[in-house]
Write an enzyme that holds these catalytic residues in place. Sequence first.
Site, short mmCIF file in Angstrom:
data_model
loop_
_atom_site.label_atom_id
_atom_site.label_comp_id
_atom_site.label_asym_id
_atom_site.label_seq_id
_atom_site.Cartn_x
_atom_site.Cartn_y
_atom_site.Cartn_z
N GLY A 177 54.23 44.66 11.94
CA GLY A 177 53.07 45.39 11.43
C GLY A 177 52.56 46.45 12.40
N ARG A 225 44.17 48.36 13.21
CA ARG A 225 42.78 48.17 13.65
C ARG A 225 42.63 48.11 15.17
NH1 ARG A 225 41.61 43.17 9.82
NH2 ARG A 225 43.88 43.22 9.73
N GLY A 265 55.66 43.85 3.55
CA GLY A 265 54.89 42.61 3.44
C GLY A 265 55.56 41.46 4.17
N GLY A 282 53.04 37.18 15.10
CA GLY A 282 53.11 37.50 16.52
C GLY A 282 51.76 37.73 17.17
N GLY A 329 43.84 34.46 3.88
CA GLY A 329 44.25 33.84 2.62
C GLY A 329 43.56 32.49 2.51
N ASN A 362 47.31 40.54 69.20
CA ASN A 362 46.01 40.98 68.71
C ASN A 362 46.00 42.51 68.65
OD1 ASN A 362 42.98 39.81 68.42
ND2 ASN A 362 42.97 41.89 69.24
N ASN A 406 52.69 55.63 59.99
CA ASN A 406 54.03 55.32 59.50
C ASN A 406 54.69 56.47 58.76
OD1 ASN A 406 52.14 55.12 57.45
ND2 ASN A 406 53.32 53.61 56.32
N ALA A 445 42.53 51.40 75.26
CA ALA A 445 41.77 51.94 74.14
C ALA A 445 42.12 53.42 73.96
CB ALA A 445 40.28 51.77 74.39
#
Length: 499
Positions: free
Chosen positions: A11, A15, A80, A104, A142, A385, A394, A431
């Site tokens: 189908g 909707r 159908g 489904g 139905g 660390n 990178n 650092a």
Amino acid sequence: MSLTVIVLAAGAGTRMRSARPKVLHAIGGRSLLAHVVGAARALSPDQLTVVVGHGRDEVSAHLAAVDDAARPVVQQQQRGTGDAVRVALAASASTTGTVLVMAGDSPLLSSSTLAALVAGRERDSAAVTVLTAVVPDPTGYGRIVRAAAAAAADLGPLVGIVEQREATPAQLAVTEINSGVYAFDGAALPGLLAPLGSDNAAGEVYLTDTVAAAVAAGKRVTALRTPDPLEVEGVNDRVQLAGLGAELNRRTVTAWMRAGVTVVDPATTWIDVDVRLAADCTLLPNTQLHGATTVDVGATVGPDTTLDGVRVGAGASVVRTHGSGAVVGADATVGPFAYLRPGTVLGVGGKIGTFVETKNVQIGDGSKIPHLTYAGDATIGVGSNIGASSVFVNYDGVHKHRTMIGDHCRTGSDTMFVAPVNVGDGAYTGAGTVVRRDVPPGALAINVAPQRNLDGWVGRYRPGTAAASAAANTRDRSGQPDGGGPDGGGPDGSPTAVP
Ligand code: UD1
Ligand code: CA
């Protein structure tokens, strides 16, 4: 007895107002079609056929990905549900045993309900057994038409199904609806379908007309009423999609709580159906676990965390994190405010801290990236660390390169690792170091330029600013907390100005 499953999925799903075929919309991390096919597959059928039409290429490709033993059959024109079953039968090897037909778009159907329907038909030797449900609002479905019952307490025998458009006012008041799931006697089904026409309000071949056809032919017709109407609810629009998605999630979360998972706020916790959780893990509010995510014993995830395909190890903690395709080792900690991208592997007891982004990086046991860092395309040994505010540089604009960091390294804050580069075991960086060349094991890498202080620069070039006046009235802060040093006053012995 042999079992053939036919899933109707040709189908248009008008909707939904979507470019995507309806059955490919997803709840709980799986398409509607995958839910239905998965429930049917659990019965181990001899054949599983899916009738496709609208968006057939997309639907067939998806079907191959979720269940490569299922067979798509094309219904060229959507004439159908009865026509769809004819098309499926024409493509089938045999039609003995039981033929289970289902739509489904009913994602909550359980394999246990399907198995009960098949068993009920085989026990009753019925030409067809229809799965029905009583719903508060039957509009659009139905309606199940029954003859008068022999005894007041009984349900009358099933005599037909009438669609909304053809129903009389009395039939419209019936709240027992056709789920669109049926178990047929495979030997009888072609004979029931053959005479059906499309002389009805929709101009379609109604599969539902097989029920009256079987009754007219004197065959046995029975019904199985499910006590759980949500199981048979179909998705026709996005409101129903969200409604059933929330219901599926409630059921999933409830099942995990019953299995020993602590969920602090079920209403804001979303768990896909393929997620696996160990007992005694804890999910804090606003946690979303998607795909093949797993959380091991005693781990805590959340609050405010979204994980997709992430493995969280035993005893680990993942706080305010967005992650995908990552592995978090046992007893490791992540977040708050971490972004784990695919290929991140954090070792046992490791740490990925606050405002840290990682991608394709293996971080050894006990190693830490605590603050404000991007780590990509790298291997870090154990016990190392990485200082705050570091970047694994990178990408050279064309190619990505790897950074290798050894065991027990301590790299300083604001280190740039310009890949490809290796930092040996036990090495340090100062650092602000820009690491462009390999650092041998045990070395300290520093490359900062000597610092120059231009004395009096602020007073000369920024006169009248707060900085200039602070500089002019500078205080000795060696004695806390009043700012006055042990000798009192400023460097020249004058009283210190209080800001
Ligand atoms: C159908 C039933 C109705 C039942 C309801 C349950 C009929 C005539 N009516 O109505 O009694 O209460 O399901 O949800 O069967 N499909 C095809 N090919 C077609 C037409 C439909 O494959 O030519 C598929 C659709 O994709 C869908 C399923 O069949 O998955 C049901 O079709 P749909 O149009 O949704 O039927 P309903 O009007 O819901
Ligand atoms: Ca429907």
